[in-house]
Scaffold this motif. Structure first.
Motif, PDB file in Angstrom:
ATOM      1  N   SER A  75       3.782   2.264   7.935  1.00 21.11           N
ATOM      2  CA  SER A  75       2.696   1.306   8.160  1.00 21.11           C
ATOM      3  C   SER A  75       1.440   2.017   8.632  1.00 21.11           C
ATOM      4  O   SER A  75       1.477   3.145   9.105  1.00 21.11           O
ATOM      5  CB  SER A  75       3.115   0.272   9.202  1.00 21.11           C
ATOM      6  N   LEU A  76       0.331   1.303   8.462  1.00 14.98           N
ATOM      7  CA  LEU A  76      -0.968   1.755   8.947  1.00 14.98           C
ATOM      8  C   LEU A  76      -1.332   0.961  10.203  1.00 14.98           C
ATOM      9  O   LEU A  76      -0.784  -0.115  10.454  1.00 14.98           O
ATOM     10  CB  LEU A  76      -2.037   1.486   7.886  1.00 14.98           C
ATOM     11  N   ASN A  77      -2.291   1.448  10.939  1.00 15.09           N
ATOM     12  CA  ASN A  77      -2.915   0.633  11.973  1.00 15.09           C
ATOM     13  C   ASN A  77      -3.404  -0.676  11.348  1.00 15.09           C
ATOM     14  O   ASN A  77      -3.896  -0.691  10.215  1.00 15.09           O
ATOM     15  CB  ASN A  77      -4.086   1.434  12.566  1.00 15.09           C
ATOM     16  N   ALA A  78      -3.269  -1.794  12.064  1.00 15.10           N
ATOM     17  CA  ALA A  78      -3.574  -3.113  11.488  1.00 15.10           C
ATOM     18  C   ALA A  78      -5.032  -3.224  11.042  1.00 15.10           C
ATOM     19  O   ALA A  78      -5.329  -3.788   9.974  1.00 15.10           O
ATOM     20  CB  ALA A  78      -3.244  -4.212  12.500  1.00 15.10           C
ATOM     21  N   ASP A 138      -1.062  10.868   7.724  1.00 14.56           N
ATOM     22  CA  ASP A 138       0.340  10.833   7.304  1.00 14.56           C
ATOM     23  C   ASP A 138       0.502   9.920   6.079  1.00 14.56           C
ATOM     24  O   ASP A 138       1.156  10.292   5.105  1.00 14.56           O
ATOM     25  CB  ASP A 138       1.212  10.328   8.464  1.00 14.56           C
ATOM     26  N   ALA A 139      -0.143   8.756   6.119  1.00 12.53           N
ATOM     27  CA  ALA A 139       0.033   7.765   5.039  1.00 12.53           C
ATOM     28  C   ALA A 139      -0.485   8.277   3.698  1.00 12.53           C
ATOM     29  O   ALA A 139       0.063   7.940   2.652  1.00 12.53           O
ATOM     30  CB  ALA A 139      -0.668   6.459   5.407  1.00 12.53           C
ATOM     31  N   MET A 184     -12.142   5.564   2.696  1.00 16.49           N
ATOM     32  CA  MET A 184     -12.465   6.680   1.800  1.00 16.49           C
ATOM     33  C   MET A 184     -11.186   7.358   1.290  1.00 16.49           C
ATOM     34  O   MET A 184     -11.057   7.652   0.098  1.00 16.49           O
ATOM     35  CB  MET A 184     -13.321   7.716   2.540  1.00 16.49           C
ATOM     36  N   ALA A 185     -10.271   7.640   2.190  1.00 16.04           N
ATOM     37  CA  ALA A 185      -9.056   8.387   1.819  1.00 16.04           C
ATOM     38  C   ALA A 185      -8.233   7.599   0.808  1.00 16.04           C
ATOM     39  O   ALA A 185      -7.750   8.165  -0.184  1.00 16.04           O
ATOM     40  CB  ALA A 185      -8.222   8.694   3.066  1.00 16.04           C
ATOM     41  N   PHE A 186      -8.068   6.302   1.036  1.00 15.56           N
ATOM     42  CA  PHE A 186      -7.290   5.502   0.083  1.00 15.56           C
ATOM     43  C   PHE A 186      -8.025   5.389  -1.247  1.00 15.56           C
ATOM     44  O   PHE A 186      -7.401   5.427  -2.308  1.00 15.56           O
ATOM     45  CB  PHE A 186      -6.953   4.117   0.666  1.00 15.56           C
ATOM     46  N   MET A 217       0.860  -1.165   0.000  1.00 16.53           N
ATOM     47  CA  MET A 217       0.000   0.000   0.000  1.00 16.53           C
ATOM     48  C   MET A 217       0.906   1.228   0.000  1.00 16.53           C
ATOM     49  O   MET A 217       1.849   1.296   0.786  1.00 16.53           O
ATOM     50  CB  MET A 217      -0.900  -0.022   1.221  1.00 16.53           C
ATOM     51  N   PRO A 218       0.631   2.197  -0.875  1.00 14.05           N
ATOM     52  CA  PRO A 218       1.528   3.354  -0.930  1.00 14.05           C
ATOM     53  C   PRO A 218       1.471   4.122   0.383  1.00 14.05           C
ATOM     54  O   PRO A 218       0.397   4.378   0.923  1.00 14.05           O
ATOM     55  CB  PRO A 218       0.949   4.186  -2.083  1.00 14.05           C
TER      56      PRO A 218
END
Lengths: 264, 264
Positions: free
Chosen positions: A245-248, B139-140, B255-257, A237-238
């Motif tokens: 990383s993202l929250n799981a 942030d991601a 939504m954001a992704f 995932m970009p």
């Protein structure tokens, strides 16, 4: 009719209180759900508590209905003062209703992968809130269930049950070590999809097959290399900011909604 | 050199402890971040603590570096025994390092919407973990920041800071009532997008404009009708199971992704 209990040392009160501890949940095979909303969800899918406690005073008609149905099915029902409700729920502002439910304790043999195109597999999740949130997302995408691989937080903990918003009663949950999971997975078709930093495959590009088994790694460490090596597909995932990383539970949901959308 | 403190009643110890409370954070304009990982994140974006506490014993070289830089910038530094660290962090297994940082306290005038195509707007969020997780997602996806509308949980609470995984130091945060937010929004182009059950618009269909302001509602109640009415676009995420909503941080991320992907 519910029995009226006013003693903290009553056996049923102590038993309900003990279910906040993992050890007692494992021994008893029960778990707690708190509040009318989640208990109504359970009832609507045909699940009733084996023990139910309600606050003193007039019960909400729906709560009274659930208590009556539970009693008719053989449950023990008690009415307790607010102080005991608070003690059992660990909250100053306790729920008006709580129930102890039987843990289904399913094995892999209880899963029929043909019932859903998507399944979640999580490895060593530590945060019960994440487990509950993943169950809630599983309900939203009509996943078949959640396979907890290796040693995870307890999906029947109060925090997980609360975060699941009722999905604890509808999503199938299996706890199993990695090796037997992998053996079971390979018995029939099924694409194991992992998210990883060690790939150039953008998550938007591949074709996802059905049934898809979406593999989520531990919150801190991500997936072990050996587990990534078993994946049929690794995607990235970009991450456009500083973090990698993202929250799981967030990563699981973004992947699941994208895969669902790719199938439309 | 850090001062060695062994008394729980030391003023700096009491001050750091007090920052676990919202009232003290508001009065002091400071907040706590705990652990080397997040404090290194802060340092890497040029943010140093005004007060720093470390555990007794050999410091990790990176921790020593942060402490030295903070002191050089005028921070107060103390070394305390584990029991005091545990008391300040509220954990039996305390971090080796914690710091008190200045809250930026930005207003809408400090936001330049041209710096990012995506901004998050959240209404009355109650769960600090959700706020932190939304910051982490921000942030991601390289969001510009999070605008907290009306009365929300404190983004500078220990739980929110922890869940943000460092994004508390990079995402711009503004707390503001709805009316001034709306007035500011309409001063320049910007598409206000809400998720709702009261629309037939699937979230996959529309064209999302830049800058996009993604509006998230309260965990229990969702968005008020009046707020939905102000949205330029209302979309629905398909819910295939029994529940009618997702966790607020999960919905924001999905939504954001998707919006980010739609712009590629």
């Amino acid at each position: 009719m519910p029995r009226h209990i006013t003693s903290f040392s009553n056996d049923t009160v102590k038993r309900l209180r003990s279910l906040r501890e993992k050890k007692a949940r494992r021994l008893e095979g029960l778990f707690l759900a708190e509040g009318l909303r989640i208990m109504a969800e359970a009832r609507d899918v045909g699940v009733l508590p084996e023990i139910v406690a309600c606050a003193e005073g007039d019960l909400h008609p729906l709560a009274a209905e659930i208590v009556a149905q539970a009693e008719a099915a053989g449950a023990e029902a008690i009415v307790v003062p607010d102080e005991i409700m608070a003690k059992m729920s660990g909250k100053d502002n306790p729920p008006l209703l709580l129930g102890a439910y039987r843990q289904p304790r399913l094995g892999l043999a209880d899963l029929d992968r043909s019932t859903s195109p998507m399944w979640f597999v999580a490895e060593k999740l530590r945060d019960p809130g994440n487990i509950g949130t993943i169950l809630r997302t599983g309900d939203a995408v009509a996943a078949g269930g959640l396979i907890l691989v290796d040693d995870s937080a307890d999906p029947y903990s109060v925090e997980a049950v609360r975060a699941s918003m009722g999905a604890i009663f509808t999503q199938k949950i299996v706890q199993v070590p990695w090796e037997p999971f992998l053996a079971w997975l390979r018995e029939e078709p099924g694409q194991l999809v992992g998210t990883s930093l060690q790939t150039d495959h953008d998550y938007l590009d591949p074709t996802y097959e059905q049934p898809c088994f979406l593999l989520v790694g531990n919150e801190q460490a991500g997936l072990p290399d050996a587990y990534e090596a078993e994946c049929d597909l690794l995607v990235k995932m970009p991450m456009l900011g500083r973090a990698d990383s993202l929250n799981a539970a967030v990563a699981t949901a973004v992947m699941a909604f994208h895969i669902r959308a790719s199938w439309r």
